[in-house]
Design an enzyme around this catalytic site. Structure first.
Site: not given
Length: 467
Positions: A61, A63, A156, A214, A217, A313
């Protein structure tokens, strides 16, 4: 042979081993090490000296599209997830193909140097131009000879609550995304969140893809989309092809609900990915004290038989201004955050950035592992065990990708000039404990010192440095 690694320690194997690599870049043989046998005269020879040879690190994971954008166009002053999303929404308006390719490639180079050869990156697809996605698809092709890169189509700003969110998600899949993403807790309502997961699973089933959402969170104990994701995975048959990332709300669930959830997640076969850096940094921001630390129920889910992995992440972006994409740092921070500090738990933390993370990506024995016929992709660590690798935060001595050396880190010992001693190297390996004395226990009032005042106990000898 193209390459031979001599005298390596392998996980779950007694003694030392030799690993022979064939010309096709696959492991030809794994045999016991014989120190009397002469090394071959041809091919690349790597002397392991008892170091740990392991399959590559796996990043489940990250980005890459947002990496290295910290402070652009402004810092995340509150440190919250929500302001980070706002900062990124501003930054992504200025994205170019060259910008994304350059930043993503730089972080992939860092990961390769750390021994990470399999990466799952989430890519924001709530940009109508899909600039970042196209750039990462190009990067995936560029690195395919040395690294496996999976791209998650990550909405997102939502699927249902974002204009044309579903259409953009579908277009991302059409262009070549490997995994379908979602962010149900960010949708406007709970109903929208459930609908977004249904959309993601339907799209994944339609195209034979995986799901990685996701999920939850947030510190809200009422955010319970992981049960929806697990149920969809169970009933659709996707099972282990589905992943719930973050699930930080689980750190706020009550005991009764947690017990019920453990059973559901175990039956579903899904994986969980905790991201210690981001979770510790972003969660609990709205709490007074005592302040929650935001991690999912790592130990409890492991005990229930759920596959759990650790991800990095963010690397220098609006959600984490720091980071070098080092998986051993992730394991170290994760084991402390989740209190995986027992003697039998530290190796589990190591597996959460290797074997367990590989399960998240769906890597099977033909793609991952130290075994005959597997790709000769591995990492040689200058430490004898996973525990020592994590404790000492060692850098890989060698990183091999499909039979070719990708990265090499020469030893860089520290020399210490200690008062009263000759300069010597410090390797952070403790000297062995002195053997228990067999001498009679002195009676009360007797002295254990000689007439010269020095101790009669022998000084412990320092063992030579080891990998």
């Amino acid at each position: 042979m193209r390459m031979i690694v001599r005298g390596a320690r392998l996980l779950h194997t007694d003694g030392l081993s030799d690993v022979e690599v064939a010309e096709d870049g696959r492991i030809a043989r794994v045999i016991p090490y014989d120190d009397q046998k002469e090394p071959p005269a041809t091919g690349v020879l790597i002397e392991a000296h008892g170091g740990l040879l392991t399959a590559p690190f796996v990043e489940p994971h990250i980005h890459l599209d947002t990496a290295l954008t910290a402070g652009q166009p402004r810092p995340n002053a509150s440190g919250t997830l929500w302001e980070g999303i706002a900062c990124w929404s501003e930054r992504k308006r200025t994205l170019t193909r060259e910008d994304v390719v350059a930043r993503a490639t730089q972080v992939l180079r860092w990961q390769a140097a750390h021994g990470v050869l399999h990466v799952r990156t989430h890519c924001d697809v709530t940009d109508p131009s899909l600039t970042a996605l196209d750039a990462l698809l190009e990067v995936r092709d560029r690195v395919r000879d040395v690294m496996t890169l999976q791209i998650v189509a990550f909405p997102q700003e939502g699927i249902v609550s974002f204009p044309d969110g579903e259409a953009l998600l579908r277009e991302a899949v059409r262009r070549g995304a490997d995994v379908v993403g979602a962010i149900p807790h960010f949708e406007d309502t709970r109903e929208d969140g459930v609908a977004s997961l249904r959309t993601a699973f339907a799209l994944a089933e339609e195209h034979g893809l995986r799901v990685d959402a996701h999920c939850d969170e947030i510190d809200d104990e009422q955010s319970r989309f992981v049960e929806v994701l697990a149920t969809l995975a169970l009933r659709s048959g996707l099972g282990a092809r589905a992943t719930a990332s973050h699930t930080t709300a689980m750190g706020s669930y009550n005991g009764a609900y947690s017990y019920k959830l453990q059973r559901l997640l175990s039956r579903s076969g899904i994986s969980l990915v905790a991201n210690p850096f981001a979770n510790l940094n972003l969660q609990g921001r709205f709490d007074a004290y005592p302040r929650r630390r935001g991690l999912t129920q790592v130990k409890e889910m492991l005990a229930a038989g759920v596959n759990v992995a650790f991800g990095h992440d963010d690397v220098m972006d609006p959600w984490n201004a720091l980071g070098t994409a080092n998986p051993l740092q992730t394991a170290l921070v994760g084991l402390y955050a989740a209190q995986l500090t027992g003697a039998d738990e530290i190796p589990v933390a190591f597996s959460m950035v290797t074997d367990r993370a590989a399960r998240v990506l769906g890597l099977d024995a033909s793609q991952y592992g130290i075994a005959e016929g597997a790709p000769a992709s591995f990492v040689l660590l200058p430490a004898p065990t996973p525990e020592e690798a994590v404790r000492r935060q060692v850098r890989p001595r060698w990183v091999v990708a499909r039979g070719s050396v990708l990265a090499e880190t020469p030893p860089a010992p520290t020399r210490l000039s200690w008062p009263g001693e000759d300069p010597s190297e410090v390797d952070f390996v403790p000297a062995p404990a002195a053997a228990p004395s067999t001498a009679p226990v002195p009676s009360a009032g007797s002295s254990t010192r000689s007439s010269t005042g020095s101790s009669t106990a022998p000084a412990p000898t320092r063992r030579p440095g080891r990998p």
